[in-house]
Design a protein around this motif. Structure first.
Motif, PDB file in Angstrom:
ATOM      1  N   ARG A  35     -11.958  -2.307  18.236  1.00 47.71           N
ATOM      2  CA  ARG A  35     -13.356  -2.753  18.148  1.00 47.71           C
ATOM      3  C   ARG A  35     -13.598  -3.922  19.110  1.00 47.71           C
ATOM      4  NH1 ARG A  35     -13.533  -2.979  13.199  1.00 47.71           N
ATOM      5  NH2 ARG A  35     -12.906  -5.151  12.867  1.00 47.71           N
ATOM      6  N   GLU A  38     -13.279  -2.673  22.853  1.00 49.87           N
ATOM      7  CA  GLU A  38     -14.422  -1.876  23.293  1.00 49.87           C
ATOM      8  C   GLU A  38     -15.669  -2.735  23.491  1.00 49.87           C
ATOM      9  OE1 GLU A  38     -14.763   1.220  20.408  1.00 49.87           O
ATOM     10  OE2 GLU A  38     -13.013   2.316  21.156  1.00 49.87           O
ATOM     11  N   GLU A  39     -15.764  -3.814  22.732  1.00 51.72           N
ATOM     12  CA  GLU A  39     -16.896  -4.736  22.889  1.00 51.72           C
ATOM     13  C   GLU A  39     -16.683  -5.722  24.034  1.00 51.72           C
ATOM     14  OE1 GLU A  39     -17.132  -6.590  19.103  1.00 51.72           O
ATOM     15  OE2 GLU A  39     -18.095  -4.874  18.095  1.00 51.72           O
ATOM     16  N   ASN A  41     -14.692  -8.261  23.848  1.00 50.65           N
ATOM     17  CA  ASN A  41     -14.643  -9.569  23.192  1.00 50.65           C
ATOM     18  C   ASN A  41     -13.233 -10.142  23.303  1.00 50.65           C
ATOM     19  OD1 ASN A  41     -14.733 -11.796  21.501  1.00 50.65           O
ATOM     20  ND2 ASN A  41     -16.006 -10.785  19.960  1.00 50.65           N
TER      21      ASN A  41
END
Length: 587
Positions: A35, A38-39, A41
């Motif tokens: 997550r 993919e962001e 971050n």
């Protein structure tokens, strides 16, 4: 080298719970990681790592070979590269708890993912327990596996019909039929890369100076064999058959390489020499080749790859005073053939590596008076304990597919080598004590890593068989430096002398850039990166990645290195040919 500490339970102030749910831990960590990745971050990703962690990337995010050590270094790398890379489609393949001792264990997770506009990639992460009960990453490895839109033509994508070899029919004057890549050298490294490039539809020509493929092994000393086991030595796409011996004789390998070139439909010009290779203003290369006495000119080559072995095949023979007065024979171990011709003579082998031992043992087998001169201390391990500890079960009978074994090996850092070196030394205690007793100087390898870093830093430097030394059947001298040669032997700084009729220099090879200078000139040679040896991150210099000159590469290594890194070099060349190569992170 970075000081990679192993994440022992004592350092972590934690241990593995007896009821740990490996699948749940892996699923939870990977969900958070994918997550955040993919962001784009980077801050969220680094929260999933321990402070003393590392991330090794091979092309997937950097178009380079880089290892980042410590959370701060990883954080900067992620801040620079995570968002532009656009990662997606994470899929866990396998997760398992791996105990490595009473004080060390981790959960190893292998996974696949995609890099937008680049291709498919793989990853391996190792999670370790924390005092707060949370599992965090100690080590991450990411590796580019293939290019988007340009898959290897293997398996279901194999060609329908076998193409005829173009090696004999190619007209060097036809600019439309010139190869995109010229590989200088048709040994195992050159052939491995040629096979990889052929699978990627990159037209490639291999230029080999010898009359037959495999002659670089066929013409070595008669009793030479590989010291790595067969499971470690497979070639790309075509593994050795299950009847193959564990330790391959050199002449058998030579014939296999000739068969490999034919089976893989590789274009090879034998009895040919690259006389010159010069970059043009357009960025291409003009390559001049002597083929069977006739000069051939290729004027539109995109890439020139040197696959000419350790030091470009140039022999390293030290210079000593009085060598010109020596009445005996001096030869480099690379030119040594057999011991029968030295019967009744005194032979001194200068060096204490594997090749030095092979020559000395071969001489002893013929009843020859042979002495080994050890210049510096040597790392020694037994075949019995050393190879099984380092390679079993990864490169062993019944082990994982070679591709998986290669990725796993690339994902590990030197801390584990230090531990394994200690295990091997303990098992070899009697042998090592015997060596010390006869005066042989031993060490624990570079920074205590045994044989782990020696191939990457020195191309060797270890010793596998010692019984003849311990028993005194091979004589030893190492108590003084050589001061020079006399007519009848060698004189040492302490005033002692050793008689010799034959001196064999097992002293390695020179600087690979000397071969590049010879073919490409000093202007190109001056711009080339160092070839071989480790940089400050622990990555190999020069080989398999940019040399500092557009379109110039160096391909080298033992069979295992050539199998693995040939794919990385082929992917870089293919990406450049198709105009999809990205920015190299860290030149």
């Amino acid at each position: 080298m970075p000081n990679f500490h192993l994440p022992t339970f004592e350092r972590l102030n934690a241990t593995v719970p007896s009821d740990v749910d490996v699948e749940q831990v892996a699923a939870t960590w990977m969900a958070s990681f994918s997550r955040a990745a993919e962001e784009g971050n980077a801050s969220a990703v680094i929260e999933l790592f321990i402070e003393d962690s590392y991330w090794r990337d091979m092309l997937a995010l950097t178009w380079n070979f880089r290892t980042f050590h410590g959370a701060a270094s990883i954080a900067k790398f992620l801040a620079d590269r995570l968002l532009p890379s656009t990662l997606a489609n994470f899929r866990v393949k396998e997760a398992a708890l791996q105990p490595l001792g009473p004080d060390l264990a981790w959960i190893r997770i292998s996974f696949d993912f995609a890099v937008k506009d680049v291709g498919n990639a793989s990853g391996i992460v190792r999670l370790v327990p924390q005092s707060d009960g949370v599992w965090r990453a100690y080590g991450m490895y990411t590796n580019l596996e293939g290019l988007e839109g340009f898959p290897e033509r293997i398996g279901a994508l194999r060609p329908e019909f076998a193409p005829g070899s173009r090696a004999e029919s190619r007209n060097a004057d036809d600019k439309h039929d010139e190869p995109a890549v010229v590989i200088v050298g048709g040994g195992h490294s050159g052939l491995a890369l040629a096979a990889r490039l052929k699978a990627l539809d990159v037209r490639t020509l291999v230029v080999e100076k010898n009359a037959r493929v495999g002659d670089n092994w066929r013409n070595r000393y008669d009793k030479l064999r590989l010291h790595d086991p067969v499971w470690y030595d497979h070639m790309p796409y075509l593994p050795f058959p299950p009847t193959w011996p564990i330790y391959t004789p050199a002449k058998k390998l030579a014939n296999w390489l000739e068969t490999y070139a034919d089976a893989m439909d590789l274009d090879v010009w034998t009895s040919s020499t690259v006389l010159a290779a010069q970059p043009s203003a357009s960025g291409n290369w003009k390559v001049v080749i002597n083929r069977d006495g006739a000069e051939r000119v290729l004027s539109n080559v995109h890439h020139v790859v040197f696959a000419t072995g350790w030091g470009g095949g140039q022999l390293n023979v030290p210079s000593f005073a009085g060598m010109d007065t020596f009445k005996g024979e001096m030869i480099h171990s690379a030119k040594y053939k057999r011991s029968e011709r030295y019967k009744g003579k005194k032979v001194v082998v200068i060096g204490a590596c594997v090749s030095a031992h092979d020559v000395a043992a071969d001489c002893y087998s013929q009843g020859i008076d042979v002495m080994m001169y050890q210049r510096t201390s040597t790392y020694v391990m037994s075949t019995r304990h050393g190879l099984s500890a380092l390679m079993k079960p990864t490169y062993w009978e019944g082990g994982p597919p070679t591709e998986d074994a290669d990725r796993d090996g690339a994902s590990l850092v030197v801390g584990l080598y230090r531990r394994l070196t200690g295990v091997v030394a303990e098992a070899d205690r009697d042998m090592l004590d015997g060596l010390r007793g006869c005066g042989f100087r031993v060490n624990m390898g570079i920074e205590g890593t045994g044989s782990g870093l020696l191939p990457f830093e020195r191309g060797g430097g270890s010793y596998l068989g010692v019984e003849l030394l311990i028993s005194g059947k091979i004589k030893l001298k190492n108590d003084s430096l050589i001061s020079g040669f006399t007519e009848r032997g060698i004189r040492f700084e302490d005033g002692s002398e050793v008689e010799a009729d034959v001196v064999v220099f097992a002293t390695g090879f020179g600087d690979a850039r000397n071969t590049i200078r010879k073919v490409c000139g000093d202007a190109v040679g001056d711009r080339c990166a160092r070839v071989w040896g480790l940089d400050e991150e622990g990555e190999v210099n020069g080989a398999w990645r940019g040399m500092g000159v557009r379109g110039l590469w160096y391909m080298m290594g033992n069979l295992a290195m050539s199998r693995f890194y040939s794919k990385h070099l082929a992917l870089q060349i293919k990406a450049m040919e198709e105009g999809v190569f990205g920015e190299r992170y860290g030149a």
